[in-house]
Design an enzyme around this catalytic site. Structure first.
Site, short mmCIF file in Angstrom:
data_model
loop_
_atom_site.label_atom_id
_atom_site.label_comp_id
_atom_site.label_asym_id
_atom_site.label_seq_id
_atom_site.Cartn_x
_atom_site.Cartn_y
_atom_site.Cartn_z
N GLY A 1 43.82 3.49 -33.45
CA GLY A 1 44.20 3.79 -32.07
C GLY A 1 44.87 2.53 -31.31
O GLY A 1 45.14 1.40 -32.15
N CYS A 2 44.84 2.71 -30.02
CA CYS A 2 45.55 1.84 -28.94
C CYS A 2 44.69 0.49 -28.70
O CYS A 2 45.52 -0.50 -28.55
CB CYS A 2 46.00 2.37 -27.67
SG CYS A 2 46.85 4.01 -27.71
N ASN A 3 43.58 0.26 -29.21
CA ASN A 3 42.97 -0.81 -29.05
C ASN A 3 42.70 -1.48 -30.40
O ASN A 3 42.08 -2.61 -30.47
CB ASN A 3 41.61 -0.79 -28.39
CG ASN A 3 40.66 0.23 -29.10
OD1 ASN A 3 40.81 0.75 -30.12
ND2 ASN A 3 39.72 0.74 -28.11
N PHE B 1 42.24 0.40 -24.67
CA PHE B 1 41.68 1.76 -24.71
C PHE B 1 42.03 2.52 -26.04
O PHE B 1 43.03 2.56 -26.22
CB PHE B 1 41.89 2.40 -23.61
CG PHE B 1 41.81 1.53 -22.45
CD1 PHE B 1 40.59 0.78 -22.09
CD2 PHE B 1 42.88 1.32 -21.56
CE1 PHE B 1 40.88 0.02 -20.75
CE2 PHE B 1 42.95 0.37 -20.54
CZ PHE B 1 42.05 -0.36 -20.07
#
Length: 360
Positions: free
Chosen positions: A148-150, A346
């Site tokens: 994901g985003c992190n 996050f």
């Protein structure tokens, strides 16, 4: 130690205004309530433009690759992955080749870490890049997938460990996400958010065990990484495979969870916000950024690069925080030696990943 000695970014050729993308979304339903919700949510995103590898979102597009508005059929997972494979390597190379003198530097690359959560194939992006860029075939490689985003910060953490253990290490980290190929004709709250904030992009970073002053005015040293998993947000950000593509869970509770926990996290690692000169925060959404600033009592001007990336590109998942960091590092000529940079992103879980850097 480890140092950022290069950081570059790239986006696809297709740039769409938020109005065009929200109109495309509205045209996929006849329900007036959904249309109204899409319009309201779109106006609150703080996004003006997003990029996509496919041109399907434009009216009267000449060649449809995935999303045909004349039919209700959703493209399947295999179709979406074919598009991912078609464009992911190309977009990655676009970012990598922006690195100054890359083709003179590439023989110094010792490790390659690829990052993605929007598509997979094998042989993968890592081997494609080694082959197409003519990197040393003995380059050590690994991948951070589906985190994901992190995930960019997780990859940089791995690169930092390599640099600290190998005196001549030069680790190329490449984050590439094609989020828009996962557009879904769904209208629950999760998709009202995800269909309206995600875009496509790539970023390339070289982390080195030795500073290379010829490539930067000031040395940017990586100091430490920290992580926190918020188990009460386990179901608020998630990413699932399905026959019709990837299914997103992204609830409106995410900003509040970050707001409640970011200051306690910094307190736990004994980091005072007042000690940070520059902030590179992942723009997961406008409310996330707003609440982050409120939680730490920061003037929003300190997060101007984050808001700018959100406005001009949307949330591109893993490379997004690197777009912000690149923008922050452009201020190096104004930075004082010893000033600190704090990066945070996050991801699913709900998880927070942070990185501290310093001008030396």
């Amino acid at each position: 130690m480890s140092y950022i000695t290069a950081i570059e970014t790239a986006v696809p050729e297709n740039c769409f205004s938020q109005d065009i993308l929200s109109t495309f979304y509205m045209n996929s339903t006849d329900d007036e309530t959904y249309k109204r919700k899409i319009k309201i949510v779109s106006a609150k995103t703080g996004i003006e433009n997003r990029y996509s590898v496919v041109g399907d979102f434009e009216e009267n597009v000449k060649e449809i690759e995935l999303f045909d508005q004349s039919t209700d059929r959703e493209p399947g997972l295999s179709e979406r992955m074919q598009v991912y494979k078609k464009y992911a390597t190309e977009l990655s190379i676009k970012a990598i080749e922006k690195i100054p003198d890359f083709h003179q530097r590439k023989d110094q690359i010792t490790h390659l870490i690829t990052v993605t959560c929007t598509g997979l194939f094998a042989p993968g992006l890592d081997i494609e890049l080694i082959r197409d860029l003519d990197l040393n075939p003995a380059t050590q490689r690994s991948s951070v997938n589906f985190m994901g985003c992190n995930a960019a910060i997780i990859a940089l953490k791995n690169a930092d460990a390599i640099c600290r253990s190998q005196a001549d290490a030069n680790v190329l980290v490449v984050c590439t996400e094609l989020c828009t190929i996962h557009f879904q004709k769904r209208f629950n709250d999760d998709y009202l958010l995800s269909n309206l904030i995600f875009g496509d992009g790539a970023a390339a970073v070289i982390l080195s065990s030795q500073p290379q002053e010829e490539y930067s005015e000031k040395k940017v040293q990586v100091n430490r990484f920290d992580s926190m998993i918020l188990h009460n947000g386990y179901r608020d950000m998630a990413w699932q495979l399905s026959e019709t593509g990837f299914i997103m869970n992204l609830t409106s509770y995410v900003p509040g969870l970050i707001k409640e926990n970011i200051l306690p996290m910094l307190d736990k690692i004994r980091l005072s916000p007042s000690s940070i000169a520059y902030w590179a925060i992942h723009p997961g959404g406008k409310k996330i950024v707003d609440d982050f600033a409120t939680a730490l009592d920061l003037d929003k001007s300190l997060l101007s690069e984050t808001y700018d990336v959100l406005r001009n590109f949307g949330n591109m998942s893993s490379p997004t925080v690197l777009f912000v960091l690149k923008s922050v590092l452009k201020k190096a000529d104004r930075a004082e030696l010893g000033e600190k940079i704090f990066a945070a992103a996050f991801g699913p879980g709900l998880s927070i990943e942070t990185m501290q850097l310093q001008y030396v």
